[in-house]
Scaffold this motif. Structure first.
Motif, short mmCIF file in Angstrom:
data_model
loop_
_atom_site.label_atom_id
_atom_site.label_comp_id
_atom_site.label_asym_id
_atom_site.label_seq_id
_atom_site.Cartn_x
_atom_site.Cartn_y
_atom_site.Cartn_z
N GLU A 133 0.83 -1.20 0.00
CA GLU A 133 0.00 0.00 0.00
C GLU A 133 0.87 1.26 0.00
OE1 GLU A 133 -3.57 0.04 2.59
OE2 GLU A 133 -2.96 -1.99 3.11
N LEU A 134 1.94 1.25 0.77
CA LEU A 134 2.86 2.38 0.80
C LEU A 134 3.36 2.69 -0.61
CD1 LEU A 134 4.83 4.34 2.42
CD2 LEU A 134 6.47 2.45 2.31
N THR A 135 3.82 1.65 -1.30
CA THR A 135 4.38 1.81 -2.65
C THR A 135 3.34 2.38 -3.60
OG1 THR A 135 5.89 -0.02 -2.24
CG2 THR A 135 5.53 0.60 -4.53
N ALA A 136 2.11 1.85 -3.53
CA ALA A 136 1.05 2.31 -4.43
C ALA A 136 0.67 3.76 -4.15
CB ALA A 136 -0.18 1.40 -4.29
N HIS A 137 0.53 4.10 -2.88
CA HIS A 137 0.16 5.48 -2.53
C HIS A 137 1.27 6.47 -2.89
CE1 HIS A 137 -3.52 4.25 -0.71
NE2 HIS A 137 -2.99 3.72 0.39
N LEU A 138 2.52 6.07 -2.72
CA LEU A 138 3.64 6.93 -3.11
C LEU A 138 3.62 7.17 -4.62
CD1 LEU A 138 6.58 5.52 -0.94
CD2 LEU A 138 5.62 7.83 -0.80
N ALA A 139 3.38 6.11 -5.37
CA ALA A 139 3.35 6.23 -6.84
C ALA A 139 2.23 7.15 -7.29
CB ALA A 139 3.18 4.84 -7.47
N ALA A 140 1.14 7.16 -6.54
CA ALA A 140 -0.01 7.99 -6.91
C ALA A 140 0.11 9.42 -6.36
CB ALA A 140 -1.29 7.35 -6.37
N GLY A 141 1.14 9.67 -5.56
CA GLY A 141 1.30 11.00 -4.98
C GLY A 141 0.27 11.31 -3.91
N ALA A 142 -0.30 10.26 -3.29
CA ALA A 142 -1.40 10.46 -2.34
C ALA A 142 -0.97 11.17 -1.06
CB ALA A 142 -2.03 9.11 -1.99
N TYR A 143 0.30 11.05 -0.70
CA TYR A 143 0.76 11.64 0.57
C TYR A 143 1.25 13.08 0.43
CZ TYR A 143 1.22 6.63 1.86
OH TYR A 143 1.02 5.30 2.09
N ALA A 144 1.09 13.67 -0.72
CA ALA A 144 1.61 15.03 -0.95
C ALA A 144 1.11 15.99 0.13
CB ALA A 144 1.17 15.53 -2.33
N GLY A 145 2.06 16.68 0.76
CA GLY A 145 1.72 17.63 1.81
C GLY A 145 1.83 17.06 3.21
N ALA A 146 2.19 15.77 3.30
CA ALA A 146 2.34 15.14 4.62
C ALA A 146 3.63 14.35 4.68
CB ALA A 146 1.15 14.22 4.91
N GLU A 147 4.11 14.12 5.90
CA GLU A 147 5.25 13.25 6.14
C GLU A 147 4.72 11.81 6.20
OE1 GLU A 147 8.40 14.66 9.01
OE2 GLU A 147 7.57 13.01 10.19
N VAL A 148 5.51 10.86 5.74
CA VAL A 148 5.07 9.47 5.72
C VAL A 148 5.93 8.63 6.67
CG1 VAL A 148 4.51 7.47 4.30
CG2 VAL A 148 4.46 9.76 3.29
N HIS A 149 5.27 7.83 7.49
CA HIS A 149 5.94 6.90 8.39
C HIS A 149 5.53 5.48 8.04
CE1 HIS A 149 6.34 10.05 11.91
NE2 HIS A 149 6.85 10.48 10.76
N PHE A 150 6.38 4.51 8.34
CA PHE A 150 6.00 3.10 8.21
C PHE A 150 5.78 2.56 9.61
CE2 PHE A 150 6.39 -1.46 7.64
CZ PHE A 150 5.53 -1.65 6.56
#
Length: 237
Positions: free
Chosen positions: A60-77
């Protein structure tokens, strides 16, 4: 309530819990647990004021990153990380919460070295000694913390825990208090002044206020923001 109202309600409860504990509300970070959420739901949460998103699954992380879904936020695993998935996470997220073995620690350090970066991590502690959960046992923590501090391409930032689901409000405070003691103990044993070990990631939708009372600096909230989790599907879109 819509998502914007949910975000505001959680932020207000975080602030109230911090103030009641004599703490600055700004000292507590809200991490939106985005497991099985769509790209559009994540974008909506960020638009509503979420500044940190926590992902549980590498796919899910990989897919959301590819889609630019996290733009404007920091991402943690924030989920369990297998050593064979380290390449897909190191350098892609600001913080890995779930380091629970020296093998995983060394794999992260090695991948970070290849990328010429330093990866921030937390050590996950199985504070209630549950067989069904990941994390190191408390007595294993000093050795793993020492190993982490010796890795040149890893920066130990603190600890993470997932206590049992509390049957009654307040049940988990003893575990949260233990985690705070573990963090203080590690900070006290660090010889240099360059390490920034200050993060205590604990507390979820059902108990984040209790976690803040006991010293949490980051709470991972999903259901209280997004509502009951939708079923898993094959797509992240």
């Amino acid at each position: 309530m819509d998502l914007t109202q949910h975000v505001k309600a959680v932020q207000d409860k975080i602030a109230a819990a911090a103030l009641a504990a004599g703490r600055d509300p700004a000292s507590v970070t809200l991490c939106a647990a985005t497991k099985v959420q769509t790209d559009s739901a994540i974008r909506a949460a960020i638009a509503a004021g979420i500044r940190v998103c926590g992902e549980n699954r590498v796919q899910e992380l990989t897919a959301h990153l590819a889609a630019g879904a996290y733009a404007g936020a920091e991402v943690h695993f924030i989920g369990h990380l297998q050593t064979n998935k380290v390449k897909q996470v190191v350098g892609k997220v600001a913080l890995i919460h779930s380091v629970d073995s020296e093998k995983l620690l060394r794999a992260i350090d090695g991948q970070a070295e290849k990328l010429d970066l330093v990866q921030d991590i937390l050590l996950e502690v199985n504070v209630a000694r549950e067989e069904s959960k990941g994390g190191i046992l408390p007595e294993q923590l000093p050795a793993l913390a020492e190993a982490a501090l010796s890795c040149p391409h890893v920066r130990l930032r603190g600890l993470m825990a997932i206590p049992p689901v509390a049957a009654v409000s307040g049940d988990n405070r003893k575990y949260f208090a233990q985690m705070r003691h573990f963090l203080v103990d590690i900070i006290g044993k660090i010889a240099d002044n360059h390490s920034i070990v200050d993060c205590l990631s604990m507390g979820m939708s059902g108990d984040y206020e209790d976690a803040i009372t006991e010293g949490a600096t980051l709470v991972r909230v999903g259901t209280a923001l997004f509502g009951p989790r939708p079923p898993m599907t094959g797509s992240a879109h």
